[in-house]
Design a protein around this motif. Structure first.
Motif, PDB file in Angstrom:
ATOM      1  N   VAL A  63      33.700 -17.857  -3.901  1.00  0.00           N
ATOM      2  CA  VAL A  63      32.919 -18.021  -4.761  1.00  0.00           C
ATOM      3  C   VAL A  63      31.386 -18.012  -4.296  1.00  0.00           C
ATOM      4  O   VAL A  63      30.460 -17.985  -5.161  1.00  0.00           O
ATOM      5  N   THR A  64      31.201 -17.766  -3.206  1.00  0.00           N
ATOM      6  CA  THR A  64      29.651 -17.730  -2.417  1.00  0.00           C
ATOM      7  C   THR A  64      29.016 -16.484  -3.069  1.00  0.00           C
ATOM      8  O   THR A  64      29.680 -15.568  -2.741  1.00  0.00           O
ATOM      9  N   ILE A  65      27.756 -16.989  -3.420  1.00  0.00           N
ATOM     10  CA  ILE A  65      27.113 -15.483  -3.765  1.00  0.00           C
ATOM     11  C   ILE A  65      26.381 -14.879  -2.382  1.00  0.00           C
ATOM     12  O   ILE A  65      26.092 -15.551  -1.418  1.00  0.00           O
ATOM     13  N   THR A  66      26.751 -13.361  -2.097  1.00  0.00           N
ATOM     14  CA  THR A  66      26.691 -12.758  -0.984  1.00  0.00           C
ATOM     15  C   THR A  66      25.920 -11.516  -1.486  1.00  0.00           C
ATOM     16  O   THR A  66      25.562 -10.741  -0.488  1.00  0.00           O
ATOM     17  N   SER A  67      25.389 -11.515  -2.756  1.00  0.00           N
ATOM     18  CA  SER A  67      24.828 -10.231  -3.098  1.00  0.00           C
ATOM     19  C   SER A  67      23.349 -10.817  -3.507  1.00  0.00           C
ATOM     20  O   SER A  67      23.103 -11.782  -3.949  1.00  0.00           O
ATOM     21  N   GLY A  68      22.281 -10.120  -2.574  1.00  0.00           N
ATOM     22  CA  GLY A  68      21.168 -10.216  -2.924  1.00  0.00           C
ATOM     23  C   GLY A  68      20.553 -10.197  -4.014  1.00  0.00           C
ATOM     24  O   GLY A  68      19.647 -10.893  -4.622  1.00  0.00           O
ATOM     25  N   ARG A  69      21.200  -9.073  -5.207  1.00  0.00           N
ATOM     26  CA  ARG A  69      20.720  -8.884  -6.383  1.00  0.00           C
ATOM     27  C   ARG A  69      21.227 -10.274  -7.226  1.00  0.00           C
ATOM     28  O   ARG A  69      20.542 -10.648  -8.077  1.00  0.00           O
ATOM     29  N   ARG A  70      22.352 -10.691  -7.137  1.00  0.00           N
ATOM     30  CA  ARG A  70      22.906 -11.913  -7.869  1.00  0.00           C
ATOM     31  C   ARG A  70      22.192 -13.048  -7.206  1.00  0.00           C
ATOM     32  O   ARG A  70      22.041 -13.903  -8.019  1.00  0.00           O
ATOM     33  N   LEU A  71      21.755 -13.252  -6.098  1.00  0.00           N
ATOM     34  CA  LEU A  71      21.037 -14.341  -5.613  1.00  0.00           C
ATOM     35  C   LEU A  71      19.728 -14.504  -6.407  1.00  0.00           C
ATOM     36  O   LEU A  71      18.949 -15.535  -6.751  1.00  0.00           O
ATOM     37  N   ALA A  72      19.012 -13.192  -6.376  1.00  0.00           N
ATOM     38  CA  ALA A  72      17.703 -13.033  -6.998  1.00  0.00           C
ATOM     39  C   ALA A  72      17.865 -13.483  -8.628  1.00  0.00           C
ATOM     40  O   ALA A  72      17.104 -14.168  -8.995  1.00  0.00           O
ATOM     41  N   GLU A  73      18.870 -13.113  -9.337  1.00  0.00           N
ATOM     42  CA  GLU A  73      19.115 -13.436 -10.602  1.00  0.00           C
ATOM     43  C   GLU A  73      19.304 -15.167 -10.683  1.00  0.00           C
ATOM     44  O   GLU A  73      18.886 -15.566 -11.595  1.00  0.00           O
TER      45      GLU A  73
END
Length: 209
Positions: free
Chosen positions: A171-181
């Motif tokens: 479940v680690t966030i590995t997307s730059g877009r998701r991290l920005a959100e």
């Protein structure tokens, strides 16, 4: 005697060049091409390539798609640097940490940012959470820990786009877009969560102080 001095001078010169290459990574957020390194440090291309080779053999640098980047080994070494909180600040914050522990009986950490990682500067915990001490004793990733997200969101220039979003759990966030959100929500609500993103056995919540 002359040969010994010559060898020592050569070793010092090589060490100076290797350090220059390492420092040059800072100008490019840790990811850089050979051409950019040559331009930054002013050494011949062949010499720069050889110095990078030394760093790669030591596990400090790796390469993907023609660009070099600092490895997690650098973060591990930086974790050996003592992290201190000024005495005056510690006197103010330690009672707050203690009160929070007394209210929750969960481990409480004061965390600071060190480059592209976070480190625990102060902690309050009981016997139940004593096992967490070793897990939080080194460098902590910013993108998948609650404290790391707080530190990222609170930076004037979070530079999250330059981070290596390594997957530690499913479940680690590995997307730059998701991290920005995620960071946008952290800024909005002033709270961050780690729901098993760094370790499946650990959940965490963090807020700025």
């Amino acid at each position: 005697m002359f040969e010994q001095l010559h060898t020592e001078r050569g070793a010092r010169a090589a060490a100076t060049k290797v350090l220059a290459v390492l420092e040059a990574f800072g100008a490019y957020d840790g990811v850089v091409s050979l051409v950019e390194l040559v331009r930054q440090i002013g050494l011949p291309r062949s010499t720069t390539h050889r110095m990078v080779g030394f760093l790669r053999s030591a596990g400090l640098v790796d390469m993907v798609d023609g660009r070099f980047f600092l490895t997690s080994r650098v973060a591990e070494l930086s974790a050996a640097v003592p992290t201190e909180v000024p005495c005056g600040m510690r006197e103010v914050l330690l009672p707050v940490l203690t009160d929070l522990y007394e209210a929750t009986h969960e481990a409480v950490h004061l965390t600071v940012r060190c480059g592209d990682v976070a480190r625990v500067a102060e902690r309050v915990h009981g016997r139940r959470s004593a096992g967490l001490v070793s897990q939080f004793s080194g460098a902590l990733p910013l993108h998948c820990t609650a404290a790391g997200k707080i530190l990222l969101a609170g930076s004037e220039a979070s530079r999250s786009g330059s981070l290596r979003l390594e997957a530690h759990t499913p479940v680690t966030i590995t997307s730059g877009r998701r991290l920005a959100e995620e960071l946008a929500n952290v800024r909005r609500y002033c709270v961050a969560f780690d729901r098993g993103e760094w370790s499946s056995a650990i959940t965490g919540v963090a807020t700025p102080v």
